[in-house]
Design a protein around this motif. Sequence first.
Motif, mmCIF file in Angstrom:
data_model
loop_
_atom_site.group_PDB
_atom_site.id
_atom_site.type_symbol
_atom_site.label_atom_id
_atom_site.label_comp_id
_atom_site.label_asym_id
_atom_site.label_seq_id
_atom_site.Cartn_x
_atom_site.Cartn_y
_atom_site.Cartn_z
ATOM 1 N N TYR A 71 1.108 -1.269 -0.270
ATOM 2 C CA TYR A 71 -0.017 0.089 0.149
ATOM 3 C C TYR A 71 0.598 0.993 -0.142
ATOM 4 C CZ TYR A 71 -4.574 -2.523 0.953
ATOM 5 O OH TYR A 71 -5.272 -3.123 0.511
ATOM 6 N N TYR A 72 -0.315 2.280 -0.348
ATOM 7 C CA TYR A 72 0.818 3.641 -0.570
ATOM 8 C C TYR A 72 0.700 5.032 0.396
ATOM 9 C CZ TYR A 72 -1.674 4.858 -5.180
ATOM 10 O OH TYR A 72 -2.445 5.254 -5.354
ATOM 11 N N VAL A 73 0.506 5.792 0.422
ATOM 12 C CA VAL A 73 -0.371 6.995 0.613
ATOM 13 C C VAL A 73 -0.161 7.590 -0.385
ATOM 14 C CG1 VAL A 73 -0.690 8.472 2.504
ATOM 15 C CG2 VAL A 73 0.434 6.811 3.384
ATOM 16 N N ASP A 74 -1.136 7.880 -1.075
ATOM 17 C CA ASP A 74 -1.752 8.705 -1.971
ATOM 18 C C ASP A 74 -1.548 10.158 -1.304
ATOM 19 O OD1 ASP A 74 -3.342 11.486 -3.654
ATOM 20 O OD2 ASP A 74 -4.384 9.534 -4.861
ATOM 21 N N LYS A 75 -0.453 11.521 -2.363
ATOM 22 C CA LYS A 75 0.071 12.832 -1.402
ATOM 23 C C LYS A 75 -1.195 13.513 -1.402
ATOM 24 C CE LYS A 75 4.493 11.666 -2.198
ATOM 25 N NZ LYS A 75 6.126 11.530 -3.577
ATOM 26 N N ASN A 76 -2.537 13.410 -2.766
ATOM 27 C CA ASN A 76 -3.376 14.565 -2.460
ATOM 28 C C ASN A 76 -4.308 14.164 -1.702
ATOM 29 O OD1 ASN A 76 -2.253 15.635 -4.865
ATOM 30 N ND2 ASN A 76 -3.001 14.026 -6.170
ATOM 31 N N THR A 77 -4.609 13.045 -1.215
ATOM 32 C CA THR A 77 -5.782 13.470 -0.110
ATOM 33 C C THR A 77 -4.855 12.415 0.878
ATOM 34 O OG1 THR A 77 -6.020 10.735 -1.407
ATOM 35 C CG2 THR A 77 -7.267 12.676 -2.003
ATOM 36 N N MET A 78 -4.295 11.835 1.672
ATOM 37 C CA MET A 78 -3.823 11.506 2.166
ATOM 38 C C MET A 78 -4.387 9.680 3.166
ATOM 39 S SD MET A 78 -0.412 13.494 2.510
ATOM 40 C CE MET A 78 0.077 12.463 4.207
ATOM 41 N N GLU A 79 -4.082 9.295 1.685
ATOM 42 C CA GLU A 79 -5.438 8.212 2.541
ATOM 43 C C GLU A 79 -4.054 6.851 1.764
ATOM 44 O OE1 GLU A 79 -9.560 7.141 0.738
ATOM 45 O OE2 GLU A 79 -9.328 9.593 0.239
ATOM 46 N N THR A 80 -4.856 6.127 2.671
ATOM 47 C CA THR A 80 -3.709 5.163 2.213
ATOM 48 C C THR A 80 -4.220 4.124 1.149
ATOM 49 O OG1 THR A 80 -2.577 4.413 4.233
ATOM 50 C CG2 THR A 80 -2.695 2.692 3.128
ATOM 51 N N LYS A 81 -3.365 3.904 0.069
ATOM 52 C CA LYS A 81 -4.233 2.504 -1.366
ATOM 53 C C LYS A 81 -3.605 1.267 -1.494
ATOM 54 C CE LYS A 81 -6.300 6.904 -2.998
ATOM 55 N NZ LYS A 81 -6.747 7.685 -4.041
ATOM 56 N N PRO A 82 -4.739 0.290 -2.425
ATOM 57 C CA PRO A 82 -3.492 -0.240 -2.741
ATOM 58 C C PRO A 82 -2.792 0.105 -3.429
ATOM 59 C CG PRO A 82 -5.531 -0.657 -3.378
ATOM 60 C CD PRO A 82 -5.877 0.386 -2.628
ATOM 61 N N GLY A 83 -1.178 -0.305 -3.856
ATOM 62 C CA GLY A 83 -0.542 -0.223 -5.195
ATOM 63 C C GLY A 83 -0.730 -1.648 -6.065
ATOM 64 N N LYS A 84 -0.103 -1.016 -7.357
ATOM 65 C CA LYS A 84 0.281 -2.030 -7.908
ATOM 66 C C LYS A 84 1.160 -3.599 -7.474
ATOM 67 C CE LYS A 84 -0.046 1.124 -11.970
ATOM 68 N NZ LYS A 84 0.697 2.129 -12.777
ATOM 69 N N LYS A 85 1.637 -3.317 -6.763
ATOM 70 C CA LYS A 85 2.682 -4.557 -6.662
ATOM 71 C C LYS A 85 1.777 -5.285 -5.472
ATOM 72 C CE LYS A 85 7.393 -2.611 -6.563
ATOM 73 N NZ LYS A 85 8.687 -2.969 -6.351
#
Length: 109
Positions: A71-85
């Motif tokens: 997972y990564y943190v979206d820099k625009n919304t600061m939400e944790t989102k699933p990544g491609k890996k």
Amino acid sequence: MPKDKKRAASTSDSDSGPDDRAPVKKGKSAPAKKPDTSMNNSEEPSWHLGRDKHVKVREWKGKTYIDIREYYVDKNTMETKPGKKGISLTCEQYQKLKSILDEVDHALP
């Protein structure tokens, strides 16, 4: 005549930034902790493996999958989102993985 240097194409599909390139330290390891179990807003069972990696049991198009993902943190919304890996296993694939884990453990150095 100088040659133009081209930047090598990245092979990473992650939205989470560069991979950790630090060498793995060997030695005595701490006893394995039981992963944290939690439920998110959609009531999907979830376990944190550490370093932005999670295991989730999800439903998609009427089927159940075991999702192991970074997972990564979206820099625009600061939400944790699933990544491609990551990988999504069907229940059958997950059962097969469980059945060979002893063999995988014995293959480890």
